[in-house]
Enzyme design. Structure first.
Site, short mmCIF file in Angstrom:
data_model
loop_
_atom_site.label_atom_id
_atom_site.label_comp_id
_atom_site.label_asym_id
_atom_site.label_seq_id
_atom_site.Cartn_x
_atom_site.Cartn_y
_atom_site.Cartn_z
CB ILE A 152 -80.19 14.26 58.35
CG1 ILE A 152 -81.39 14.18 59.12
CG2 ILE A 152 -79.40 12.94 59.10
CD1 ILE A 152 -82.51 13.22 58.65
NE ARG A 230 -87.51 7.31 53.18
CZ ARG A 230 -87.55 7.86 54.40
NH1 ARG A 230 -86.44 7.50 55.26
NH2 ARG A 230 -88.34 8.85 54.67
CG ASP A 254 -82.53 3.42 62.11
OD1 ASP A 254 -82.84 2.53 62.85
OD2 ASP A 254 -83.16 4.64 61.74
CD GLU A 259 -89.46 0.33 58.10
OE1 GLU A 259 -90.40 0.40 58.68
OE2 GLU A 259 -88.30 1.37 57.80
CG HIS A 277 -86.91 3.12 60.00
ND1 HIS A 277 -88.14 3.33 58.81
CD2 HIS A 277 -86.45 4.56 60.00
CE1 HIS A 277 -87.88 4.44 58.41
NE2 HIS A 277 -87.15 5.41 59.00
CB ILE A 278 -85.13 3.69 66.43
CG1 ILE A 278 -83.57 3.13 66.53
CG2 ILE A 278 -85.80 2.15 66.65
CD1 ILE A 278 -83.13 2.81 67.61
N GLY A 279 -84.55 5.94 63.92
CA GLY A 279 -83.84 7.26 63.68
C GLY A 279 -84.31 8.45 64.42
CB ALA A 280 -87.65 10.08 64.18
#
Length: 301
Positions: A152, A230, A254, A259, A277-280
């Site tokens: 990444i 993280r 993100d 969470e 947390h929408i990175g993927a």
């Protein structure tokens, strides 16, 4: 072979596995019930919401479980060594989502640079705040420090250089080959912190946060911080204090320490651009993750 999918999986991958004769059960379990449920499955596929730690592994011992797959990059929600000591193999899908996460890092950076999040929010409130939000900055010519120059981080660095930025990173072990150039250099952590206009976190969790009061003191005034790694890599109260004092110009986040109960004060700060947390979370990445999961399962002995 029975496979438990706790946090969702690309529909085409589920269909492929079922077509190949695997039994796939899609169901989320609370932590206290998960270990016992795992005894009835040969493999489990999880994302970030499910944690398989020592208690779950202990509860699963003596059952059928022999494979844990993290549909994503990080495996810090799995007690990897403990699982492997119990004869359970742990795998992940490190390649599939790398570009999606790198692109989100850049999207958050653009948002910080041009006040897109707060400007859009105020327009939805019926306000025309052109003067307030016409004080952005351009990325070209800036120095971007990337902590964690793996799959990444390297993609983030390449995208940064394409936009005219100088990129710095830190090597902890082996220096990746073919990265250094006139616009990309490996330096010490102190050099990276003191020279970077923008700091992008792409590293796994460590023993202490990468961004805390101590590291912030070494950074430039007006630094921009992006975290797609993280939540534990950022001491959230220290970042909030930096935003309020002006030490940190803006932050793009993100990932969060919790969470289930994110730091809402930080998320609602006008200088923060944030996502849950929408990175993927792209169609392309999910298909690649699904294909990689199928490959792991079908080649597992």
């Amino acid at each position: 072979m029975r496979i438990l999918v706790t946090d969702g999986m690309d529909a085409s991958a589920v269909e492929k596995l079922r077509g190949d004769g695997y039994e796939v059960v899609e169901q989320f379990y609370e932590p206290e019930a998960l270990g016992g449920a795992l005894r009835e499955f040969d493999a489990v596929v999880i994302r970030s919401a499910t944690k398989i730690k020592e208690p779950q592994i202990d509860a699963a011992k003596g059952g059928r479980l022999k494979l844990i797959i993290r549909a994503g990059v990080g495996v810090d929600n799995i007690a990897v060594q403990y699982a492997e000591a119990a004869g359970i193999t742990v795998k992940n899908t490190p390649r599939a989502s790398s570009n999606a996460v790198a692109e989100l890092a850049m999207a958050l950076l653009f948002s910080c640079a041009r006040n897109i999040s707060i400007a859009g929010h105020t327009m939805r409130e019926g306000k025309w705040e052109k003067k307030a939000y016409s004080k952005g900055f351009e990325l070209s010519g800036k120095t971007m420090g990337v902590i964690g120059y793996g799959r990444i981080g390297r993609l983030v660095g390449e995208k940064g250089q394409a936009l005219g930025m100088k990129v710095l990173s830190v090597v902890h072990r082996n220096k990746p080959e073919g990265c250094e150039s006139e616009t990309m250099h490996f330096v010490t952590m102190d050099e990276l912190l003191s020279q970077s206009d923008i700091l992008v976190l792409c590293a796994p969790s460590g023993e202490k946060p990468l961004v805390d009061a101590e590291s912030l003191a070494k950074m430039k005034d007006g630094v921009v911080i992006i975290n797609v790694s993280r939540g534990s890599n950022v001491e959230e109260e220290a970042l909030l204090e930096g935003l309020n004092s002006g030490k940190v110009k803006a932050a793009g986040l993100d990932v969060w320490l919790s969470e289930k109960d994110p730091n809402w004060t930080l998320a609602q700060h006008p200088a923060v651009s944030c996502t849950p947390h929408i990175g993927a979370g792209t169609k392309e990445a999910q298909k690649r993750i699904g294909a990689e999961l199928v490959d792991i399962i079908e080649h597992f002995n």
